[in-house]
Design a protein around this motif. Sequence first.
Motif, PDB file in Angstrom:
ATOM      1  N   ALA A 192       0.823  -1.178  -0.032  1.00 45.15           N
ATOM      2  CA  ALA A 192      -0.078  -0.110  -0.063  1.00 45.15           C
ATOM      3  C   ALA A 192       0.907   1.424   0.025  1.00 45.15           C
ATOM      4  N   GLY A 193       2.029   1.170   0.706  1.00 45.66           N
ATOM      5  CA  GLY A 193       2.965   2.353   0.834  1.00 45.66           C
ATOM      6  C   GLY A 193       3.390   2.680  -0.629  1.00 45.66           C
ATOM      7  N   TRP A 194       4.041   1.543  -1.031  1.00 45.07           N
ATOM      8  CA  TRP A 194       4.835   1.747  -2.134  1.00 45.07           C
ATOM      9  C   TRP A 194       3.840   2.055  -3.246  1.00 45.07           C
ATOM     10  N   CYS A 195       2.739   1.798  -3.357  1.00 38.93           N
ATOM     11  CA  CYS A 195       1.717   2.325  -4.386  1.00 38.93           C
ATOM     12  C   CYS A 195       1.604   3.883  -4.243  1.00 38.93           C
ATOM     13  N   GLU A 196       1.732   4.287  -2.932  1.00 39.88           N
ATOM     14  CA  GLU A 196       1.458   5.702  -2.634  1.00 39.88           C
ATOM     15  C   GLU A 196       2.666   6.447  -3.145  1.00 39.88           C
ATOM     16  N   ALA A 197       3.855   5.791  -3.112  1.00 39.70           N
ATOM     17  CA  ALA A 197       5.150   6.429  -3.420  1.00 39.70           C
ATOM     18  C   ALA A 197       5.163   6.474  -4.911  1.00 39.70           C
ATOM     19  N   ILE A 198       4.721   5.448  -5.475  1.00 43.88           N
ATOM     20  CA  ILE A 198       4.747   5.346  -7.159  1.00 43.88           C
ATOM     21  C   ILE A 198       3.796   6.514  -7.697  1.00 43.88           C
ATOM     22  N   LYS A 199       2.901   6.777  -6.943  1.00 48.66           N
ATOM     23  CA  LYS A 199       1.796   7.882  -7.361  1.00 48.66           C
ATOM     24  C   LYS A 199       2.651   9.434  -7.205  1.00 48.66           C
ATOM     25  N   HIS A 200       3.321   9.630  -6.068  1.00 49.92           N
ATOM     26  CA  HIS A 200       3.904  10.802  -6.090  1.00 49.92           C
ATOM     27  C   HIS A 200       4.686  11.201  -7.522  1.00 49.92           C
ATOM     28  N   GLY A 201       5.731  10.218  -7.733  1.00 50.80           N
ATOM     29  CA  GLY A 201       6.472  10.259  -8.830  1.00 50.80           C
ATOM     30  C   GLY A 201       5.647  10.395  -9.984  1.00 50.80           C
ATOM     31  N   ALA A 202       4.749   9.733 -10.128  1.00 48.44           N
ATOM     32  CA  ALA A 202       3.976   9.658 -11.353  1.00 48.44           C
ATOM     33  C   ALA A 202       3.269  10.878 -11.704  1.00 48.44           C
ATOM     34  N   VAL A 203       2.939  11.698 -10.851  1.00 47.00           N
ATOM     35  CA  VAL A 203       2.211  12.951 -10.910  1.00 47.00           C
ATOM     36  C   VAL A 203       3.063  14.300 -11.198  1.00 47.00           C
ATOM     37  N   GLY A 204       4.425  14.119 -10.296  1.00 47.75           N
ATOM     38  CA  GLY A 204       5.071  15.284 -10.415  1.00 47.75           C
ATOM     39  C   GLY A 204       6.676  15.417 -10.245  1.00 47.75           C
ATOM     40  N   ASP A 205       7.385  14.152 -10.306  1.00 51.00           N
ATOM     41  CA  ASP A 205       8.687  13.960 -10.325  1.00 51.00           C
ATOM     42  C   ASP A 205       9.107  12.865 -10.898  1.00 51.00           C
ATOM     43  N   ARG A 206       9.626  12.661 -12.071  1.00 50.93           N
ATOM     44  CA  ARG A 206      10.022  11.633 -12.836  1.00 50.93           C
ATOM     45  C   ARG A 206      11.458  11.072 -12.163  1.00 50.93           C
ATOM     46  N   ARG A 207      12.189  11.780 -11.238  1.00 53.30           N
ATOM     47  CA  ARG A 207      13.492  11.447 -10.739  1.00 53.30           C
ATOM     48  C   ARG A 207      12.901  10.786  -9.611  1.00 53.30           C
ATOM     49  N   LEU A 208      11.765  11.192  -8.876  1.00 56.79           N
ATOM     50  CA  LEU A 208      11.294  10.327  -7.512  1.00 56.79           C
ATOM     51  C   LEU A 208      10.704   9.269  -7.881  1.00 56.79           C
ATOM     52  N   PHE A 209       9.981   9.238  -9.087  1.00 55.93           N
ATOM     53  CA  PHE A 209       9.382   7.918  -9.704  1.00 55.93           C
ATOM     54  C   PHE A 209      10.703   6.712  -9.930  1.00 55.93           C
ATOM     55  N   ASP A 210      11.680   7.278 -10.786  1.00 57.44           N
ATOM     56  CA  ASP A 210      12.593   6.350 -11.082  1.00 57.44           C
ATOM     57  C   ASP A 210      13.662   5.800  -9.553  1.00 57.44           C
ATOM     58  N   ALA A 211      13.552   6.860  -8.709  1.00 54.34           N
ATOM     59  CA  ALA A 211      14.389   6.395  -7.486  1.00 54.34           C
ATOM     60  C   ALA A 211      13.550   5.336  -6.651  1.00 54.34           C
ATOM     61  N   THR A 212      12.353   5.520  -6.786  1.00 56.84           N
ATOM     62  CA  THR A 212      11.415   4.592  -5.925  1.00 56.84           C
ATOM     63  C   THR A 212      11.543   3.192  -6.682  1.00 56.84           C
ATOM     64  N   ARG A 213      11.204   3.292  -8.086  1.00 66.12           N
ATOM     65  CA  ARG A 213      11.270   2.199  -8.757  1.00 66.12           C
ATOM     66  C   ARG A 213      12.632   1.324  -8.617  1.00 66.12           C
ATOM     67  N   ALA A 214      13.927   2.009  -8.562  1.00 68.96           N
ATOM     68  CA  ALA A 214      15.252   1.691  -8.338  1.00 68.96           C
ATOM     69  C   ALA A 214      15.103   0.913  -7.062  1.00 68.96           C
ATOM     70  N   LEU A 215      14.644   1.377  -5.995  1.00 70.97           N
ATOM     71  CA  LEU A 215      14.819   0.704  -4.663  1.00 70.97           C
ATOM     72  C   LEU A 215      13.792  -0.618  -4.701  1.00 70.97           C
ATOM     73  N   LEU A 216      12.784  -0.389  -5.231  1.00 70.99           N
ATOM     74  CA  LEU A 216      11.972  -1.760  -5.469  1.00 70.99           C
ATOM     75  C   LEU A 216      12.623  -2.808  -6.148  1.00 70.99           C
ATOM     76  N   MET A 217      13.240  -2.243  -7.250  1.00 73.70           N
ATOM     77  CA  MET A 217      14.094  -3.416  -8.025  1.00 73.70           C
ATOM     78  C   MET A 217      15.107  -4.215  -7.292  1.00 73.70           C
ATOM     79  N   SER A 218      15.513  -3.299  -6.095  1.00 72.36           N
ATOM     80  CA  SER A 218      16.543  -4.048  -5.465  1.00 72.36           C
ATOM     81  C   SER A 218      16.379  -5.410  -4.774  1.00 72.36           C
TER      82      SER A 218
END
Length: 382
Positions: A192-218
């Motif tokens: 649930a929390g990671w979905c909200e994190a993805i939302k933040h990056g999706a609506v306003g900050d591509r770098r935040l989206f990529d950083a969130t995705r990278a941490l999840l991919m770890s």
Amino acid sequence: MMQGVERRRRVTVRTPERAGEYEIEVEAGALARVGERVRAVVGPYSRRAVVISNERVWGLYGARLSESLRLGGFEVYRWLMGEGERHKTLRTAERALEFLCEARFERSDVIIGFGGGVVGDLAGFVAALYLRGLAFVQVPTTLLAQIDASVGGKTGVNMRAGKNLVGAFYQPRAVIIDPETLRTLPQRELTAGWCEAIKHGAVGDRRLFDATRALLMSGEPLGETELLADLIAAHCAFKANIVAGDEREEMTRTDHLSRRILNFGHTIGHALEAATDYRRFRHGEAVGYGMLAAGEISARLGLLDRGELDELRAAIKLAGRLPRAKDLDFERILQALRLDKKSFGGSIKWVLLERIGRARIVDGQEVDRSLLEAALQAALKD
């Protein structure tokens, strides 16, 4: 920074309608410092602190928090509520207010919300009402609450007609985040929390989206202690910037700094929660489906490239498995959508995507029944 040495991250929240500002602090082990920080923000005359929480969180961390508050010079009270959105009601708030009245809490005392978003929303709502406003501090313990629900001053309770229909904008004196509390979270709460994190990056900050995705991919994001704390602080800073420009979610604003862009995925997400009586989904899980549907609508309207929609879908999949949803009744979802509290002039304002990192607010007339039904079928099919 020396290896193994943890550092404190601070994010300042400035709001146009409140004198002064407050800080969000992110630090592993911060629970031991809550008493010190609460004392600093409420002053020397506050005698008592009431912690609003639930049995699960209190059982895990209540003793640690209580000890910290006592060291800060507070007499500690606790009031525990049930878990889940179905307990975030006026009746629950009334019981909490009755407790405060019976204990004769005073204006110099402080309320601490200690738990996830449900606890924080209700504790803040109670703080806003009691004696017309008591000092309030957020100590969020879930990922969703740490990066989203605890930041920005939204408080409230659910009604039968829909989610968060009654509430207040009431800013805390401080937000204190200890990422170590995430280690005891069930996987669904993390999803649930990671979905909200993805939302933040999706609506306003591509770098935040990529950083969130990278941490999840770890593969083990909670094991990356410093990167996790940095990311939590970055998400808090993102939301704080939005709140600073639009504290009360002005309904006429449609620019990229409107607080309304944070509702991406929430219109359908809230409807899914209401249609299942708040019993099937964690909030962030419902938002995950809501983002998939809103992304599909964006693509079908020609706003979002299909390749970027695929990126969004892949990121949500990385967040974790969502509960089944393909059996839900479309008519019931549609009925819940009609009661969305963010409608304006009788029409829903949809938050859609132009690209990952850029949202657009679209009038509901552009999203007709057939488009909505097709998008929901595509989103809920898995």
